[in-house]
Design an enzyme around this catalytic site. Structure first.
Site, mmCIF file in Angstrom:
data_model
loop_
_atom_site.group_PDB
_atom_site.id
_atom_site.type_symbol
_atom_site.label_atom_id
_atom_site.label_comp_id
_atom_site.label_asym_id
_atom_site.label_seq_id
_atom_site.Cartn_x
_atom_site.Cartn_y
_atom_site.Cartn_z
ATOM 1 N N TYR A 178 21.641 14.423 -12.234
ATOM 2 C CA TYR A 178 21.173 13.909 -10.952
ATOM 3 C C TYR A 178 20.683 12.468 -11.102
ATOM 4 O O TYR A 178 21.030 11.589 -10.307
ATOM 5 C CB TYR A 178 20.052 14.788 -10.400
ATOM 6 C CG TYR A 178 19.335 14.181 -9.219
ATOM 7 C CD1 TYR A 178 19.949 14.068 -7.980
ATOM 8 C CD2 TYR A 178 18.026 13.685 -9.349
ATOM 9 C CE1 TYR A 178 19.297 13.495 -6.899
ATOM 10 C CE2 TYR A 178 17.361 13.117 -8.278
ATOM 11 C CZ TYR A 178 17.999 13.022 -7.056
ATOM 12 O OH TYR A 178 17.360 12.442 -5.995
ATOM 13 N N SER A 203 16.981 6.843 -6.106
ATOM 14 C CA SER A 203 15.774 7.579 -6.472
ATOM 15 C C SER A 203 15.169 6.984 -7.733
ATOM 16 O O SER A 203 15.869 6.404 -8.569
ATOM 17 C CB SER A 203 16.108 9.053 -6.721
ATOM 18 O OG SER A 203 15.015 9.733 -7.312
ATOM 19 N N GLY A 211 16.376 16.486 7.258
ATOM 20 C CA GLY A 211 15.639 15.589 6.372
ATOM 21 C C GLY A 211 15.604 14.144 6.853
ATOM 22 O O GLY A 211 15.639 13.858 8.048
ATOM 23 N N ILE A 212 15.559 13.226 5.888
ATOM 24 C CA ILE A 212 15.394 11.816 6.231
ATOM 25 C C ILE A 212 16.631 11.246 6.920
ATOM 26 O O ILE A 212 16.525 10.292 7.698
ATOM 27 C CB ILE A 212 15.019 10.961 5.006
ATOM 28 C CG1 ILE A 212 16.109 10.985 3.935
ATOM 29 C CG2 ILE A 212 13.695 11.419 4.421
ATOM 30 C CD1 ILE A 212 15.828 10.037 2.770
#
Length: 280
Positions: free
Chosen positions: A163, A137, A19-20
């Site tokens: 989350y 996020s 991923g990132i």
């Protein structure tokens, strides 16, 4: 030829198995940085480590002893640390407690990076000027920090809010570090990289519905696009203008939960987290 914008700087990227995190590690190494990478899967991490020219550092953030061992290994490898990229994280079923007995969204997204960053504080301070990047996020908006019940012992943990709370804690931790460590030359910043189409959510059946089907093409951005904001912040380095800020991709002061700027929450989370992991 790639411009060597990171030449002479030492970087640690967590969550670098894919991923990132993996993408950011490769880009920063190509731009001249000495990049160290950590993740929980040796098989996935090994090619990333080979690509950046270092040995893989395996650590599972659902085990705090792994985090402590990781900090020791990094301290043995580096004299100073210019950039710590706290990128490891994800969304997890709250019913599967960690090896330490904690709610997994709380431990993996907040407690583990909090512990690691504190243990690496001497290496960050030794750099003179250093940067901590915390991957957060937009989900922070649905989080809620309850200082007297961080580990969901007295309420029911639900996956998405748990989350979101972990991602909110990333911003709160960023603010706490800014308050406590700016005098040490350590700049802390949080960033929402965007809805990245990677293996995020692989531990969640619900999120996996989106991220493991063709639907993700319509709801996500590419891995290189997701890594770009992390790379840009690393290149800026210990810019005082970044300290304590939350970026939505490249834009400063993104939409955030009102708790993120509540000093009682900022101080309370730090103090309780430090006590939880045995930091003085």
């Amino acid at each position: 030829m790639t411009e060597q914008t990171m030449a002479g700087r030492t970087v640690l990227v967590t969550g670098a198995s894919d991923g990132i995190g993996a993408e950011a590690a490769r880009v920063l190494a190509a731009r001249g940085a000495m990049v160290h990478v950590t993740g929980r899967s040796l098989d996935k991490l090994r090619p990333v480590a080979e690509a950046v020219g270092t040995e893989p550092l395996v650590a599972d953030f659902s085990r705090l002893d792994d985090v402590r061992r990781l900090a020791e290994q990094v301290a043995e490898r580096v004299g100073t640390l210019d950039v710590l990229m706290n990128n490891a994280g994800g969304t997890f079923s709250p019913s599967r407690l960690t090896a330490d007995g904690h709610e997994p969204n709380f431990q993996v997204n907040h407690v583990a990076p909090f512990l690691l960053t504190n243990l690496l504080h001497p290496k960050l301070a030794a750099a003179g000027r250093s940067l901590v990047v915390n991957t957060s996020s937009i989900a922070n908006l649905m989080g809620k920090v309850v200082l007297d019940d961080l580990d969901y012992e007295h309420r029911t943990a639900r996956e998405f809010p748990a989350y979101g709370t972990g991602k909110l804690m990333n911003i709160v931790f960023t603010r706490g570090a800014s308050v406590r460590w700016s005098g040490d030359g350590i700049v802390s910043v949080a960033v929402h990289p965007g809805p990245v189409g990677s293996s995020f959510g692989r531990d969640s059946r619900v999120v996996g519905l989106l991220y493991r089907t063709p639907l993700k093409r319509f709801a996500t951005i590419s891995v290189p696009d997701g890594a770009a904001p992390l790379v840009a912040l690393a290149e800026r380095g210990a810019d005082q203008d970044l300290d304590g800020r939350y970026f939505s991709r490249f834009t400063p002061d993104g939409r955030e939960n009102k708790q993120a700027s509540d000093r009682a929450i900022i101080d309370g989370l730090w103090e309780r987290s430090a006590a939880l992991v045995g930091l003085g």
